[in-house]
Design a protein around this motif. Structure first.
Motif, PDB file in Angstrom:
ATOM      1  N   CYS A 116     -15.347  34.715 -24.530  1.00 31.37           N
ATOM      2  CA  CYS A 116     -14.303  34.990 -25.529  1.00 31.37           C
ATOM      3  C   CYS A 116     -13.185  33.947 -25.446  1.00 31.37           C
ATOM      4  O   CYS A 116     -12.695  33.465 -26.479  1.00 31.37           O
ATOM      5  N   GLU A 117     -12.787  33.611 -24.232  1.00 35.46           N
ATOM      6  CA  GLU A 117     -11.735  32.615 -24.053  1.00 35.46           C
ATOM      7  C   GLU A 117     -12.174  31.257 -24.602  1.00 35.46           C
ATOM      8  O   GLU A 117     -11.379  30.550 -25.223  1.00 35.46           O
TER       9      GLU A 117
ATOM     10  N   CYS B 183     -17.025  41.323 -28.096  1.00 37.80           N
ATOM     11  CA  CYS B 183     -16.182  42.516 -27.935  1.00 37.80           C
ATOM     12  C   CYS B 183     -17.032  43.791 -28.062  1.00 37.80           C
ATOM     13  O   CYS B 183     -16.802  44.761 -27.350  1.00 37.80           O
TER      14      CYS B 183
ATOM     15  N   GLN C  87     -15.652  37.723 -20.882  1.00 36.71           N
ATOM     16  CA  GLN C  87     -14.266  37.267 -21.025  1.00 36.71           C
ATOM     17  C   GLN C  87     -14.215  35.747 -21.117  1.00 36.71           C
ATOM     18  O   GLN C  87     -13.505  35.197 -21.959  1.00 36.71           O
ATOM     19  N   HIS C  88     -14.967  35.053 -20.282  1.00 35.13           N
ATOM     20  CA  HIS C  88     -14.983  33.591 -20.325  1.00 35.13           C
ATOM     21  C   HIS C  88     -15.528  33.086 -21.660  1.00 35.13           C
ATOM     22  O   HIS C  88     -15.020  32.107 -22.215  1.00 35.13           O
TER      23      HIS C  88
ATOM     24  N   TRP D 244      -8.661  45.203 -20.316  1.00 38.07           N
ATOM     25  CA  TRP D 244      -7.303  44.817 -19.926  1.00 38.07           C
ATOM     26  C   TRP D 244      -6.283  45.662 -20.680  1.00 38.07           C
ATOM     27  O   TRP D 244      -6.499  46.053 -21.820  1.00 38.07           O
TER      28      TRP D 244
ATOM     29  N   CYS E  75     -16.477  39.829 -16.843  1.00 38.46           N
ATOM     30  CA  CYS E  75     -15.881  38.514 -16.583  1.00 38.46           C
ATOM     31  C   CYS E  75     -16.621  37.422 -17.343  1.00 38.46           C
ATOM     32  O   CYS E  75     -16.012  36.500 -17.893  1.00 38.46           O
TER      33      CYS E  75
ATOM     34  N   LEU F  19     -12.065  44.193 -23.357  1.00 37.12           N
ATOM     35  CA  LEU F  19     -12.606  43.767 -22.066  1.00 37.12           C
ATOM     36  C   LEU F  19     -12.026  44.569 -20.901  1.00 37.12           C
ATOM     37  O   LEU F  19     -12.276  44.256 -19.752  1.00 37.12           O
TER      38      LEU F  19
ATOM     39  N   SER G  57     -18.797  44.210 -24.782  1.00 42.09           N
ATOM     40  CA  SER G  57     -17.906  44.670 -23.714  1.00 42.09           C
ATOM     41  C   SER G  57     -17.549  46.148 -23.864  1.00 42.09           C
ATOM     42  O   SER G  57     -17.402  46.846 -22.864  1.00 42.09           O
TER      43      SER G  57
ATOM     44  N   CYS H 127      -8.980  41.372 -28.181  1.00 41.63           N
ATOM     45  CA  CYS H 127     -10.145  40.917 -27.420  1.00 41.63           C
ATOM     46  C   CYS H 127     -10.023  41.337 -25.950  1.00 41.63           C
ATOM     47  O   CYS H 127     -10.969  41.871 -25.364  1.00 41.63           O
ATOM     48  N   TYR H 128      -8.870  41.130 -25.373  1.00 42.29           N
ATOM     49  CA  TYR H 128      -8.668  41.510 -23.972  1.00 42.29           C
ATOM     50  C   TYR H 128      -8.700  43.025 -23.780  1.00 42.29           C
ATOM     51  O   TYR H 128      -9.152  43.516 -22.754  1.00 42.29           O
TER      52      TYR H 128
END
Length: 169
Positions: free
Chosen positions: A71-72, A162, A68-69, A36, A65, A34, A165, A30-31
Protein backbone atom coordinates in the motif's frame (compact mmCIF):
# COMPACT_ATOMS: atom_id res chain seq x y z
CA UNK A 1 -4.26 -19.56 47.89
CA UNK A 2 -2.50 -18.10 44.90
CA UNK A 3 -4.07 -15.94 42.30
CA UNK A 4 -3.72 -17.76 38.96
CA UNK A 5 -4.71 -14.84 36.79
CA UNK A 6 -2.30 -13.88 34.09
CA UNK A 7 -1.68 -10.24 33.49
CA UNK A 8 -1.51 -9.55 29.81
CA UNK A 9 0.38 -6.49 28.84
CA UNK A 10 -0.59 -4.87 25.61
CA UNK A 11 2.39 -3.91 23.52
CA UNK A 12 1.73 -1.43 20.77
CA UNK A 13 3.78 -0.40 17.81
CA UNK A 14 3.78 3.18 16.64
CA UNK A 15 4.41 4.80 13.30
CA UNK A 16 4.58 8.37 12.04
CA UNK A 17 3.49 8.94 8.45
CA UNK A 18 3.96 12.18 6.54
CA UNK A 19 1.78 12.37 3.46
CA UNK A 20 0.63 14.95 0.93
CA UNK A 21 -2.46 16.82 2.12
CA UNK A 22 -4.47 15.66 -0.91
CA UNK A 23 -3.73 12.01 -0.15
CA UNK A 24 -4.20 12.19 3.62
CA UNK A 25 -7.74 10.73 3.72
CA UNK A 26 -6.79 7.85 1.44
CA UNK A 27 -3.68 7.15 3.49
CA UNK A 28 -5.57 7.29 6.78
CA UNK A 29 -8.29 4.94 5.50
CA UNK A 30 -5.67 2.58 4.15
CA UNK A 31 -3.87 2.38 7.49
CA UNK A 32 -7.15 1.89 9.37
CA UNK A 33 -7.93 -1.18 7.27
CA UNK A 34 -4.44 -2.47 8.13
CA UNK A 35 -5.26 -2.34 11.85
CA UNK A 36 -3.76 1.05 12.72
CA UNK A 37 -5.56 3.65 14.83
CA UNK A 38 -4.92 7.35 14.51
CA UNK A 39 -3.61 8.85 17.73
CA UNK A 40 -3.03 12.35 16.41
CA UNK A 41 -2.59 14.29 13.23
CA UNK A 42 -0.95 17.61 12.54
CA UNK A 43 -1.21 19.65 9.37
CA UNK A 44 1.54 21.49 7.59
CA UNK A 45 1.28 23.69 4.53
CA UNK A 46 1.36 20.88 1.98
CA UNK A 47 1.54 17.76 4.14
CA UNK A 48 -0.15 16.01 7.04
CA UNK A 49 1.65 14.06 9.75
CA UNK A 50 -0.30 11.09 11.10
CA UNK A 51 0.70 9.36 14.33
CA UNK A 52 -0.66 5.80 14.33
CA UNK A 53 -0.64 2.85 16.72
CA UNK A 54 -1.40 -0.85 16.38
CA UNK A 55 -1.41 -3.78 18.78
CA UNK A 56 1.71 -5.91 18.22
CA UNK A 57 -0.25 -9.06 18.90
CA UNK A 58 -2.61 -8.54 16.00
CA UNK A 59 -3.44 -11.67 14.04
CA UNK A 60 -1.55 -12.28 10.79
CA UNK A 61 0.92 -9.50 11.55
CA UNK A 62 3.45 -10.58 8.94
CA UNK A 63 0.83 -10.63 6.17
CA UNK A 64 -0.48 -7.25 7.28
CA UNK A 65 3.06 -5.84 7.18
CA UNK A 66 3.49 -7.16 3.66
CA UNK A 67 0.20 -5.59 2.57
CA UNK A 68 1.17 -2.36 4.30
CA UNK A 69 4.41 -2.15 2.32
CA UNK A 70 2.51 -2.72 -0.92
CA UNK A 71 0.00 0.00 0.00
CA UNK A 72 2.81 2.40 0.86
CA UNK A 73 4.49 1.69 -2.49
CA UNK A 74 1.24 2.44 -4.32
CA UNK A 75 0.76 5.69 -2.35
CA UNK A 76 4.32 6.74 -3.17
CA UNK A 77 3.72 6.08 -6.87
CA UNK A 78 0.51 8.13 -6.82
CA UNK A 79 2.35 11.02 -5.19
CA UNK A 80 5.21 10.69 -7.72
CA UNK A 81 2.77 10.84 -10.65
CA UNK A 82 1.08 13.96 -9.29
CA UNK A 83 4.43 15.69 -8.73
CA UNK A 84 5.72 14.75 -12.18
CA UNK A 85 2.64 16.28 -13.78
CA UNK A 86 3.37 19.64 -12.17
CA UNK A 87 7.10 19.40 -12.87
CA UNK A 88 6.63 18.89 -16.61
CA UNK A 89 4.10 21.72 -16.79
CA UNK A 90 6.45 24.06 -14.92
CA UNK A 91 9.29 23.22 -17.33
CA UNK A 92 7.16 24.15 -20.34
CA UNK A 93 6.04 27.35 -18.61
CA UNK A 94 9.62 28.39 -17.81
CA UNK A 95 10.67 27.87 -21.43
CA UNK A 96 7.78 30.05 -22.57
CA UNK A 97 8.58 32.75 -19.99
CA UNK A 98 12.25 32.84 -20.96
CA UNK A 99 11.32 33.16 -24.63
CA UNK A 100 8.87 35.96 -23.81
CA UNK A 101 11.59 37.73 -21.79
CA UNK A 102 13.96 37.55 -24.76
CA UNK A 103 11.30 39.24 -26.91
CA UNK A 104 10.84 41.95 -24.25
CA UNK A 105 14.58 42.59 -24.09
CA UNK A 106 14.77 42.75 -27.88
CA UNK A 107 11.92 45.24 -28.01
CA UNK A 108 13.55 47.52 -25.40
CA UNK A 109 16.88 47.42 -27.25
CA UNK A 110 15.09 48.25 -30.52
CA UNK A 111 13.23 51.12 -28.86
CA UNK A 112 16.41 52.53 -27.29
CA UNK A 113 18.12 52.64 -30.73
CA UNK A 114 15.01 54.23 -32.31
CA UNK A 115 14.47 51.18 -34.47
CA UNK A 116 10.69 51.16 -34.31
CA UNK A 117 9.89 48.48 -36.92
CA UNK A 118 11.19 45.77 -34.55
CA UNK A 119 9.24 47.19 -31.60
CA UNK A 120 6.51 44.66 -32.39
CA UNK A 121 8.67 42.27 -30.33
CA UNK A 122 7.08 43.89 -27.28
CA UNK A 123 3.69 42.57 -28.40
CA UNK A 124 5.18 39.10 -28.88
CA UNK A 125 6.73 39.21 -25.41
CA UNK A 126 3.49 40.34 -23.82
CA UNK A 127 1.60 37.59 -25.65
CA UNK A 128 4.18 35.08 -24.43
CA UNK A 129 3.52 36.01 -20.80
CA UNK A 130 -0.18 35.34 -21.21
CA UNK A 131 0.53 32.18 -23.16
CA UNK A 132 2.71 30.86 -20.33
CA UNK A 133 -0.23 30.87 -17.91
CA UNK A 134 -2.55 29.25 -20.41
CA UNK A 135 0.10 26.71 -21.37
CA UNK A 136 0.65 25.71 -17.74
CA UNK A 137 -3.01 24.86 -17.13
CA UNK A 138 -3.42 23.12 -20.48
CA UNK A 139 -0.31 21.06 -19.81
CA UNK A 140 -1.57 20.08 -16.34
CA UNK A 141 -4.90 19.01 -17.84
CA UNK A 142 -3.27 17.11 -20.70
CA UNK A 143 -0.78 15.30 -18.46
CA UNK A 144 -3.58 14.57 -16.00
CA UNK A 145 -5.66 12.94 -18.72
CA UNK A 146 -2.68 10.82 -19.78
CA UNK A 147 -2.08 9.68 -16.20
CA UNK A 148 -5.68 8.74 -15.38
CA UNK A 149 -5.36 5.04 -16.35
CA UNK A 150 -2.14 4.66 -14.37
CA UNK A 151 -3.55 6.47 -11.34
CA UNK A 152 -6.70 4.35 -11.47
CA UNK A 153 -4.61 1.18 -11.49
CA UNK A 154 -2.81 2.32 -8.33
CA UNK A 155 -6.11 3.23 -6.64
CA UNK A 156 -7.51 -0.19 -7.57
CA UNK A 157 -4.40 -1.85 -6.20
CA UNK A 158 -4.83 -0.01 -2.88
CA UNK A 159 -8.53 -0.94 -2.82
CA UNK A 160 -7.77 -4.66 -3.31
CA UNK A 161 -4.99 -4.60 -0.72
CA UNK A 162 -7.33 -2.99 1.80
CA UNK A 163 -9.97 -5.66 1.10
CA UNK A 164 -7.38 -8.38 1.75
CA UNK A 165 -6.28 -6.75 4.99
CA UNK A 166 -9.87 -6.47 6.24
CA UNK A 167 -10.29 -10.21 5.65
CA UNK A 168 -7.12 -10.90 7.67
CA UNK A 169 -8.33 -8.82 10.61
Amino acid sequence: MRNNRKLESVANEYIDVIVNRKLSRLCEDCYHTLGWKTISSSSGITSVKLRLERNKKVKNRSELCKLQHECEDALIEIERLIKSRHKKAREMTWITLITASIFFIGSFIAYSFNFFPIAFLFALGFTGLGAACILYYKQIRKLGQNQIPELNSYYERIYHLCEKSEQLL
